[in-house]
Structures are given as C-alpha cells and as structure tokens.
Design an enzyme around this catalytic site. Structure first.
Site, PDB file in Angstrom:
ATOM      1  N   GLU A 112      -7.264  -7.525  14.498  1.00  0.00           N
ATOM      2  CA  GLU A 112      -7.048  -8.765  15.232  1.00  0.00           C
ATOM      3  C   GLU A 112      -5.582  -8.922  15.555  1.00  0.00           C
ATOM      4  O   GLU A 112      -4.714  -8.475  14.813  1.00  0.00           O
ATOM      5  CB  GLU A 112      -7.500  -9.960  14.395  1.00  0.00           C
ATOM      6  N   CYS A 125       1.508 -11.680  16.759  1.00  0.00           N
ATOM      7  CA  CYS A 125       1.420 -11.137  15.408  1.00  0.00           C
ATOM      8  C   CYS A 125       0.634  -9.828  15.457  1.00  0.00           C
ATOM      9  O   CYS A 125      -0.533  -9.829  15.850  1.00  0.00           O
ATOM     10  CB  CYS A 125       0.720 -12.143  14.512  1.00  0.00           C
ATOM     11  N   CYS A 132      -5.155  -2.372   3.765  1.00  0.00           N
ATOM     12  CA  CYS A 132      -3.881  -2.267   3.051  1.00  0.00           C
ATOM     13  C   CYS A 132      -4.142  -1.640   1.688  1.00  0.00           C
ATOM     14  O   CYS A 132      -5.148  -1.946   1.049  1.00  0.00           O
ATOM     15  CB  CYS A 132      -3.264  -3.657   2.872  1.00  0.00           C
ATOM     16  N   CYS A 136      -2.583  -7.514  -3.279  1.00  0.00           N
ATOM     17  CA  CYS A 136      -2.091  -8.846  -3.628  1.00  0.00           C
ATOM     18  C   CYS A 136      -3.310  -9.727  -3.891  1.00  0.00           C
ATOM     19  O   CYS A 136      -4.266  -9.711  -3.110  1.00  0.00           O
ATOM     20  CB  CYS A 136      -1.220  -9.403  -2.512  1.00  0.00           C
ATOM     21  N   CYS A 139      -4.731 -12.140  -1.187  1.00  0.00           N
ATOM     22  CA  CYS A 139      -4.838 -11.633   0.188  1.00  0.00           C
ATOM     23  C   CYS A 139      -6.183 -10.955   0.429  1.00  0.00           C
ATOM     24  O   CYS A 139      -6.579 -10.064  -0.324  1.00  0.00           O
ATOM     25  CB  CYS A 139      -3.711 -10.643   0.462  1.00  0.00           C
ATOM     26  N   CYS A 372     -14.517 -17.608  13.426  1.00  0.00           N
ATOM     27  CA  CYS A 372     -14.426 -16.182  13.133  1.00  0.00           C
ATOM     28  C   CYS A 372     -15.671 -15.568  12.518  1.00  0.00           C
ATOM     29  O   CYS A 372     -15.958 -14.415  12.719  1.00  0.00           O
ATOM     30  CB  CYS A 372     -13.380 -15.963  12.071  1.00  0.00           C
TER      31      CYS A 372
HETATM   32  N1  SAH Z   1       1.921  -6.655   4.019  1.00  0.00           N
HETATM   33  C1  SAH Z   1       3.007  -7.435   4.495  1.00  0.00           C
HETATM   34  C2  SAH Z   1       2.760  -8.045   5.851  1.00  0.00           C
HETATM   35  C3  SAH Z   1       1.421  -8.609   6.142  1.00  0.00           C
HETATM   36  S1  SAH Z   1       0.948  -9.979   5.157  1.00  0.00           S
HETATM   37  C4  SAH Z   1       3.393  -8.492   3.493  1.00  0.00           C
HETATM   38  O1  SAH Z   1       2.658  -8.656   2.510  1.00  0.00           O
HETATM   39  O2  SAH Z   1       4.422  -9.115   3.665  1.00  0.00           O
HETATM   40  C5  SAH Z   1       1.809 -11.309   5.922  1.00  0.00           C
HETATM   41  C6  SAH Z   1       1.977 -12.513   4.973  1.00  0.00           C
HETATM   42  O3  SAH Z   1       0.697 -13.123   4.706  1.00  0.00           O
HETATM   43  C7  SAH Z   1       2.552 -12.181   3.631  1.00  0.00           C
HETATM   44  O4  SAH Z   1       3.577 -13.068   3.272  1.00  0.00           O
HETATM   45  C8  SAH Z   1       1.357 -12.369   2.728  1.00  0.00           C
HETATM   46  O5  SAH Z   1       1.754 -12.573   1.421  1.00  0.00           O
HETATM   47  C9  SAH Z   1       0.664 -13.534   3.344  1.00  0.00           C
HETATM   48  N2  SAH Z   1      -0.745 -13.771   2.961  1.00  0.00           N
HETATM   49  C10 SAH Z   1      -1.681 -12.871   2.696  1.00  0.00           C
HETATM   50  N3  SAH Z   1      -2.877 -13.479   2.423  1.00  0.00           N
HETATM   51  C11 SAH Z   1      -2.685 -14.801   2.534  1.00  0.00           C
HETATM   52  C12 SAH Z   1      -3.523 -15.947   2.401  1.00  0.00           C
HETATM   53  N4  SAH Z   1      -4.806 -15.823   2.069  1.00  0.00           N
HETATM   54  N5  SAH Z   1      -2.985 -17.162   2.592  1.00  0.00           N
HETATM   55  C13 SAH Z   1      -1.699 -17.289   2.953  1.00  0.00           C
HETATM   56  N6  SAH Z   1      -0.844 -16.248   3.086  1.00  0.00           N
HETATM   57  C14 SAH Z   1      -1.327 -15.012   2.875  1.00  0.00           C
HETATM   58 FE1  SF4 Z   2      -1.162  -5.860   1.776  1.00  0.00          FE
HETATM   59 FE2  SF4 Z   2      -0.308  -7.690   0.001  1.00  0.00          FE
HETATM   60 FE3  SF4 Z   2       0.543  -7.796   2.578  1.00  0.00          FE
HETATM   61 FE4  SF4 Z   2      -2.037  -8.352   1.910  1.00  0.00          FE
HETATM   62  S1  SF4 Z   2      -0.217  -9.500   1.324  1.00  0.00           S
HETATM   63  S2  SF4 Z   2      -1.338  -7.081   3.624  1.00  0.00           S
HETATM   64  S3  SF4 Z   2      -2.417  -6.893   0.229  1.00  0.00           S
HETATM   65  S4  SF4 Z   2       0.939  -6.170   1.054  1.00  0.00           S
END
Ligand code: SAH
Ligand code: SF4
Length: 399
Positions: A112, A125, A132, A136, A139, A372
């Site tokens: 997306e 974006c 990934c 996390c 996430c 979605c």
């Molecule tokens: N992997 C990279 C970039 C993509 S994630 C990173 O982690 O920075 C982009 C942002 O979305 C990151 O700050 C991540 O921590 C945040 N994120 C992921 N899942 C989320 C969620 N469910 N709610 C809010 N922020 C989220």
């Molecule tokens: Fe990957 Fe963590 Fe970024 Fe999600 S928040 S995309 S799991 S690095």
C-alpha cells in the site's frame, strides 16, 4: 546489476519505469546502441521517463523511430498495477499496488502506498520491503513473514504511480475528487517518507539507488530535505544512510529505557538506546535546520506517563530533534491499546514546554482505512501501517 529483475521471464518485456541510469544504459547496450551515443540516449530516455512521465516510447519525439521501435519490442514503461484506489473525505488517497512477479511462480507482491495532501504540499508514504524481519511488538507488519526486499525500481514506481494518478507530470490533469495541492511551483508529490512496510536500512542499497533516481535534477528532482527515511534503529547503517543518501532521518524510539525498548523494539537488544542516540548525534548533516524526528507511539499504560515524557526530553537533550507522538493504531489481536486522549495531551504538553513544536496532529484518512477490511488479505495486513503513515507524515518529511 542486470535489468533481469524487471521481468519474471525472458520473454516478458523489461520494465524501464523506475530504472536507474545504469540500468537504462545496460538496456541500450543490449539493444546494440553504440557507445558514442549511449550517454546522450540515456539522458533523453531519462528526461522522458522521469521529467515528462512518458508511458509510451512513441511519445519520445526527439529519439529516432527505429530505436524507439526496438525499445518497445523488448521494454515497457508500464507501471505496476493499481489494484484499488480509495479516497478519503479529507483527500487522503490510498493505493493498493501489485508489483509484477519477481520470478516465475511469484504471484506479485502487494503493497500500500498512501498520499496525504495539504494545501501547499503532498506527502507520499512508500514501502521498502514487503513485510519486515523485525518483530516490533506493536507493529502489524512485524507479524508478517518477510516476503522480500523491494527493488529500487519498485520503490521509484510507487512515486510514478502517485504522480500519474495525481496529474503531477507535465500536461497531467489532477483528479477532481479530493484535495490535490496546486499553484505556482507547488507539486502534488513534494515529500516522501519511507514509513510504509519494511525496515529501509535492511534494504539500504535499493533505497539508496531509489533516492538517487528520485532526487536526480534532470528527472523527478525531489529535494533530499523533503525525503525522510525512518528506521527502528539499525545503528551500523545510519552513517551510510546519511553519507550516501543525505536524506532526513526519523528514528522509532518509543521508549526511554532499554528494558521497555527491548520489549517493544526487539532490535534494541542488539543496538540499545545509548549507541542509537550516539549514531543520531553523529548523523551526517543533522543540525537545528535539519532535525532528526523521533517517533514515539503512545501505548496505554506502557510508555505514556508524565515521567516518561520528561525522560524523553532529557534523553534527547543536545540532539537537534523533533518529536512525533503517534497514537497507537490497534490491529486484530494486538497486545496494546492506544493511550487516552488526555494522556496524550499531557505527554505532549511536557514535550511542547520543553521546546518541541506541537507533536500530535489530527489523524487523516480514517474513513478509507476503516474500509480496508474489504481489501484482499495481503493488504489487510498493512492496515496498521497505513493508518500510522497518515498520522506521521503530517509532521515529518516537511521542510
Ligand atoms: N521499519 C521502520 C519504518 C516503517 S514503520 C521503522 O520501524 O521505523 C514506520 C513507523 O510506524 C515506525 O515509527 C513504527 O514504529 C510505527 N508503527 C508501527 N506499527 C504501528 C502501530 N500499530 N501504531 C502506530 N505506529 C506504528
Ligand atoms: Fe519492522 Fe518494527 Fe518498522 Fe514494523 S515497526 S516495519 S516490525 S521495524
């Protein structure tokens, strides 16, 4: 690099939309274009593909017909397919894009891409990987197995798709549904954030090559200051990102102590907060005019106390920083909840009083994201990410 990754089979046309200069040159070698004219031909193709947004070789009026015919026999300027487009009441757009198969038997990865317009700018974006490898705990993307890295061409293609759809190439017509910024010198896509799926610093070579295409002054000509790469903290690659890409940096911090960050961002066990912040201090080009964005997701009862807000401010002392508080976007089965609005406000006030500009903004595009679930399962997995991008890109990637 061979252009082979543009096509799943030898017989399939090779894709040049998204290609680097080296890949275009290789295509011309393969067509037997003599060396003495190659640089000129690369420049011509480059101009047509990236400045004009050409979708057919036949549009390239200053290139001789026989070469155009040969190009069209073996190559294509087709973009990846847009499976769905959704437009929010506030003008936010979301495209589900299907990449062409990377190899025989591959169904084609879906990602997306979200566009957030404002009156004087538009932020796109983009994703750097499908899925990934990091996990996390808040996430949704982290729960998907990594399908694969995107190529540089696939990253660039997300921008081409957006510009096509927004009428952002010369002669293009902006869609009538929803806001698209316009006016003298205003571009529909002015800012890019790498905050879609994936960890960009685990695919840095492709990200770097894509950024070179995006910022090339003879083509898409985006400013490096208007491109932000977000990382969960891949410390050993941060110097290289700054040195080779010169883009803005965003860091997903989310916690002010290592034991909590270990739980939220497991990569912290390898690269804890101290070396991460040192890499930020050392980030090439960081200054008060080019601040590093620290992302902090607000998780109810986990990281959202006033004491943590004060700890965050203390931790970032001396680093040219912006703080981006992100309301947590829940997903089915997610182990967290979003902090209450009052809690977020209290947190943000402490941050604000410490001198950081108003860090929480109204979420955008919620109405289309709510829909979605009607999309294919592959895209459903991206829901959390897509929502997140909407929140975030309002406060980062801006001049
Ligand atoms: N992997 C990279 C970039 C993509 S994630 C990173 O982690 O920075 C982009 C942002 O979305 C990151 O700050 C991540 O921590 C945040 N994120 C992921 N899942 C989320 C969620 N469910 N709610 C809010 N922020 C989220
Ligand atoms: Fe990957 Fe963590 Fe970024 Fe999600 S928040 S995309 S799991 S690095």
């Amino acid at each position: 690099m061979t252009p082979a990754h543009f096509a799943a089979e030898d017989s399939a046309p090779q894709r040049l939309a998204g290609a680097t200069r080296a890949e275009i040159a290789r295509a011309l070698v393969d067509l037997g274009v003599p060396e003495r004219e190659r640089n000129m031909r690369v420049s011509q193709l480059w101009h047509w593909i990236y400045h004009r947004g050409a979708r057919e070789f036949s549009a390239m009026r200053n290139i001789a017909r026989p070469l155009l015919d040969r190009l069209a026999e073996r190559h294509t300027l087709a973009r990846p397919d847009v499976v769905t487009e959704q437009v929010s009441a506030d003008g936010t757009r979301k495209w589900l894009i299907r990449m062409p198969p990377a190899h025989i038997g591959d169904k084609g990865a879906e990602i997306e891409c979200v566009y957030i317009p404002e009156s004087d700018r538009g932020t796109l974006c983009v994703s750097s990987q499908v899925g990934c490898t990091l996990n996390c705990s808040f996430c949704h993307t982290g729960t998907m197995p990594l399908v694969r890295n995107l190529t540089a061409a696939e990253i660039v293609a997300q921008v081409l798709v957006a510009r096509d759809r927004l009428g952002d190439f010369p002669g293009g017509v902006a869609p009538s549904d929803g806001l698209v910024p316009s006016g003298e010198g205003v571009r529909a896509v002015s800012n890019i954030v790498f905050m879609g799926m994936g960890e960009p610093l685990y695919n840095l070579t492709a990200v770097r090559d894509a950024i070179a295409v995006l910022t090339d002054g003879d083509g898409l000509s985006l400013s490096r200051r208007r491109i932000t790469v977000s990382t969960s903290g891949v410390v050993p690659e941060m110097q290289r990102l700054g040195a080779e890409c010169g883009t803005m940096l965003a860091v997903s911090l989310h916690a002010t102590n290592n034991s909590l960050r270990d739980r939220l961002v497991p990569l912290n066990r390898r690269y804890p907060i101290e070396p991460l912040l040192q890499a930020c201090r050392d980030y090439p080009g960081a200054s008060n005019a080019r601040r590093i964005t620290f992302e902090y997701v607000m998780l109810k009862g986990i990281n959202d106390t006033p004491a943590e807000a004060r700890a965050l401010v203390r931790l970032l002392k001396g680093i040219p920083a912006k703080i981006n508080l992100i309301p947590f976007n829940p997903w089915p089965g997610s182990p967290y909840q979003c902090s209450d609005w009052e809690t977020i406000e209290r947190f943000s006030e402490i941050v604000f009083n410490a001198g950081y500009a108003s860090p929480v903004r109204t979420p955008r595009g919620r109405d289309i994201l709510a829909a979605c679930g009607q999309l294919k399962s592959e895209s459903e997995k991206l829901r959390a990410r897509a929502r997140l991008m909407l929140e975030e890109s309002l406060v980062v990637g801006q001049d």
